[in-house]
Design a protein around this motif. Sequence first.
Motif, mmCIF file in Angstrom:
data_model
loop_
_atom_site.group_PDB
_atom_site.id
_atom_site.type_symbol
_atom_site.label_atom_id
_atom_site.label_comp_id
_atom_site.label_asym_id
_atom_site.label_seq_id
_atom_site.Cartn_x
_atom_site.Cartn_y
_atom_site.Cartn_z
ATOM 1 N N GLU A 239 0.834 -1.196 0.000
ATOM 2 C CA GLU A 239 0.000 0.000 0.000
ATOM 3 C C GLU A 239 0.874 1.253 0.000
ATOM 4 N N ASP A 241 3.789 1.364 -1.079
ATOM 5 C CA ASP A 241 4.474 1.406 -2.367
ATOM 6 C C ASP A 241 3.538 1.867 -3.479
ATOM 7 N N GLY A 242 2.360 2.322 -3.107
ATOM 8 C CA GLY A 242 1.468 2.912 -4.099
ATOM 9 C C GLY A 242 0.527 1.942 -4.777
ATOM 10 N N LYS A 247 -4.104 -3.758 -7.541
ATOM 11 C CA LYS A 247 -2.703 -4.180 -7.697
ATOM 12 C C LYS A 247 -2.270 -5.098 -6.572
ATOM 13 N N THR B 75 -1.450 5.067 -0.098
ATOM 14 C CA THR B 75 -1.074 4.876 -1.497
ATOM 15 C C THR B 75 -0.581 6.173 -2.122
ATOM 16 N N TYR B 89 8.442 -8.818 -0.558
ATOM 17 C CA TYR B 89 7.531 -9.637 -1.363
ATOM 18 C C TYR B 89 8.258 -10.926 -1.741
ATOM 19 N N PRO B 90 7.797 -12.060 -1.245
ATOM 20 C CA PRO B 90 8.590 -13.290 -1.380
ATOM 21 C C PRO B 90 8.707 -13.778 -2.819
ATOM 22 N N HIS B 91 7.766 -13.377 -3.679
ATOM 23 C CA HIS B 91 7.786 -13.894 -5.045
ATOM 24 C C HIS B 91 8.576 -12.994 -5.987
ATOM 25 N N MET B 92 9.106 -11.888 -5.468
ATOM 26 C CA MET B 92 9.847 -10.970 -6.334
ATOM 27 C C MET B 92 11.328 -10.989 -5.970
ATOM 28 N N ASN B 97 11.537 -6.183 -5.939
ATOM 29 C CA ASN B 97 11.048 -5.628 -4.687
ATOM 30 C C ASN B 97 11.260 -4.115 -4.660
ATOM 31 N N PHE B 100 9.065 -2.118 -7.323
ATOM 32 C CA PHE B 100 7.598 -2.211 -7.288
ATOM 33 C C PHE B 100 6.922 -0.850 -7.158
ATOM 34 N N SER B 101 7.415 -0.030 -6.227
ATOM 35 C CA SER B 101 6.763 1.264 -6.014
ATOM 36 C C SER B 101 6.952 2.160 -7.237
ATOM 37 N N LYS B 103 7.185 1.205 -10.330
ATOM 38 C CA LYS B 103 6.231 0.753 -11.344
ATOM 39 C C LYS B 103 4.854 1.319 -11.060
ATOM 40 N N ASN B 104 4.465 1.272 -9.793
ATOM 41 C CA ASN B 104 3.126 1.720 -9.431
ATOM 42 C C ASN B 104 2.930 3.205 -9.692
ATOM 43 N N ARG B 148 14.225 -0.649 -0.650
ATOM 44 C CA ARG B 148 12.887 -0.454 -1.172
ATOM 45 C C ARG B 148 12.344 0.907 -0.743
ATOM 46 N N ARG B 152 12.611 5.191 -3.944
ATOM 47 C CA ARG B 152 11.573 6.058 -4.501
ATOM 48 C C ARG B 152 11.661 7.480 -4.008
#
Lengths: 343, 364, 311
Positions: A239, A241-242, A247, B75, B89-92, B97, B100-101, B103-104, B148, B152
């Motif tokens: 959250e 992280d935007g 998403k 957000t 994030y375990p899958h990234m 990781n 991610f922000s 990209k968002n 992380r 940003r």
Amino acid sequence: MSVESRNEANPGAEAGAGNAGIIAGTGAGVARTGADTSGAVAGVSGTTSARGGSGRSGRGPAWREAFTPRHLGETILTGYLPLLIALAVIVLPLVWMVIASFKPPGEIVTLTPTLWPQEPTADNYAAVADRVPLGRILLNSIIVTAVGSLIKVVLAITSAYALVFIKVRFKNIIFLGILVALMVPPEVALLPNYMTISALGGRNTLWGILLPGLGTAFGTFLLRQQFKTLPIDMLEAAELDGAGHWKKLWKIVVPVCAPAIATVALVTIVTEWNSFMWPLVITDTPENMTLPVGLNLLQSVEGQTGSYGYLMAGAVLVIVPVLIVFAALQRHIVSGLTQGAVK
Amino acid sequence: MVNVSLREVSLSYPGTERPAVADVDLEVADSEFLVLVGPSGCGKSTTLRMLAGLEFPTSGSILFDGADVTDVSPTTRDVAMVFQSYALYPHMSVAENMEFSLKNTGVAKDRRRELVAEAAAMLELEDLLGRKPKALSGGQRQRVAMGRAIVRRPQVFLMDEPLSNLDAKLRVQTRAQISALQRKLGVTTVYVTHDQTEAMTMGDRVVVMNEGRIEQAGTPRELYNSPATLFVAAFIGSPTMNLIPATRGADGTAVGAGVSVSLPRDLPESGEDIVLGIRPEDLAVSPGEGTSELELEISLVEELGSDTFVYGTTPEQDPLKLSEKPVVARLSKGGVPRRGERMSVHIDPAQVRVFDARTERLLV
Amino acid sequence: MKAALTPSEVQDPPAQKAARHRRGVREWATFLAFLAPNVLLILAFIYYPLASNIYYSMLDWRLGAASADFVGLKNYLTLFTSPTGLDMWRVTLIFTISTVVISMAIGLLLALVLNRNIPGRTFARTAVFSPYVLSGVGVGMVWNFIFDPQIGLLSHVFAFFGANSPDWYLDKNLALVMVIVVYIWKNLGYCAVVYLAGLQSIPKDLLEAAAIDHAGPVRRFFTISFPLLGPTTFFLIITTILSSMQAFDILRIMTPTGHGTNTIVFELFLQGFGVYQRAGYSAAISVVLFLALFIITTVQMRFVERKVHYA
């Protein structure tokens, strides 16, 4: 050793034979070994968080003990013998089905059947296609299974997400409503749903077959349990992280819970493929039937004897795809179907 | 970069009597490193979460550079947070990781790669960018969590006990790294910890919280030298300040267990019951001008090499009573007394802090 | 610093309240967007049928007929007092009890064998479980062939021992035995796998401690393993009762119009959609079926809840 003699006295009995022997032997087995216990149950606990993925480590010397001269006899009598009997009872009917589907009628209607077909033939499959519009029926089944499962899984994912991660009041009341729906067997809704779908003009249509089953209490419930085990920190980090709800759902929750979602998807696919009662009620024209209903039709138009070749060919078509999927992905399917048994 | 203000911020959870955070007023200056410290349940984490937008205050407002963000969702608030659990994030992969922000918020791909590389260089993560979190050590995960946050370039950094999952040695190292990084980036930072050493060593300013309220806000030195309340006095410093209950006499002296000290002339009015606070290092072995003497029976000696801490009881104290804390003195190198011995320590009245026992606040 | 901000920049309480309200509305909107399709489907195709069944159950109504007579509780009376109704309960009871007891007993034995540390058991477990996932229609057809009195596999077995195969399909009792056997064949693996999981959750040191105390294998099973399997056994009793009461596919394929095999769900189907088309009576069966399953599930959930608390 009285155990062994009791077993020998009953060599031809069914899977339940030699009760005391099996119990005795297994008790000893549990006490002695156990390095590998997690491996065997991995399939069951695949998605139940606590014991998931414990793998099959330690399949080392522990089992060798079973083959030492001292234990060999016991291993065979209380381990392999009952297992073989059980496997025979389970597997033989299916093998018989596959073989018979390749036998010409003369080899089926006989007092001296042979194991292997003397003149193997695919005529039975062609015969099925002659009697019912097989291509159409297969396509119907595939469409119903694919579309139905896809919609159900997506609905389960979004519903479970909403119930776990969106903070609104009264959502527990909605969850309770879904929980009660979980207890309602589909048969109970058979007649009213038939009335509803008929009134909407859905008889003998694919959407008529699909629509009543799309609401998913089972998938929602199962995924909700799974989503609740996710660390809330991770969602909050996303959250910050935007990432909004959409998403967070597709970029975080779904990838992280992929194994549980795969389980729900597989169980749904198998259930949809096998689904019989509702499609039976809502279709009566062969072009709109799914495979189980088509086979029901095939059986009722054929006389009971002589046509077993065709019927077994039909059974192969409905059973073998599921067997293949199950053999490849049994871990996920078993864990989904035995949910709740293993904490 | 921004300055952050909290205006009379309170938060009560439904069904609880005491508010989790009550009337917090706080100004965090631009590029300041502010530490919130206190025991668990004191409201420090809740305050941090309100700054993040993860909780919304029941009353009061939060401003970034004067703009009200009280109800802005996390957000869009443009703050970054490092979680105690790291919450990777375990899958990234590490790079994903950190990305991610970006990209968002729609940062272009080339720019993303640049920013990630830059952050990775700062945290020495270059070789780990392709790995998944589960293939990293605790310290590496911690650095990814930092990465992380910094990648940003947010308006505000929030850190929630980011070091508590590291072992002691790594914690000290990382402490220095975080401080250096924060100075370099100059981002306004609010840092939460329950560890007073961490608070004192890292913060430009430290805010001590207790039961949802601010006990005192100030530089580490201010907190150490003039703790505003008995709570702060007992919380800051290791070992903590000696607190000796005493009675304020009409003649300008205070009489406590085994000791009598002359009080400053300009001491404000207070009740009769007061508490004398003396730091362990202010108990001297040799007498000075105007000092008063305190007789101790030594019950424990802690040798740290550079310092020696001596714990003792005054004759009036019952050594077996746990509620009566022993007096601690810090002795520099030299003759070390032994357990069971008696020794005299001397108190310089100028170093004594006086608290009102009823209000628990500092008098002077 | 405080002076730098004018009061107007700080939102006044009403504005804050409005912002909070907007946020709540947004969350609700997302919540509904995510959940509404599923909830509407559940309402339309699960809850609405539950309610309308109650109305239908009080009608004397042929499926498809334009009009129906209101008969009050007559359908329920028929269900619990008429020979047809009582026979349905008898068949349901026999079918449920025998499938549950036998599947669980054999399932436990199989689990004990599968729990042994011998190579090949992963394959065996998969094989034993496999019938559970197969189409009941396909399974019923396969077993029709096996039970065929003239040319079925079983008739050859009987012939081998010089006997004639009984006519499974003509005799009502034999037909019931036949579908019970097939149903057990299909569901056995479920019991075995669940029991296996239960067995493997028993702490090994307990059994070792008992072995040190000179308890033999049989005694160890009855004093330690079986009591500790209590929750598993309970879980299985409930889940297998639920699924046995809902048996349909095999029954319909092996005995298409019901022949001593009319268990509750099959009877519900036959009455509503079979030759009689007695929709009102079928609805009454639905209502009673729901109540029965609801009670059983509620009992289970309460128990599971307690188990979680004391675990």
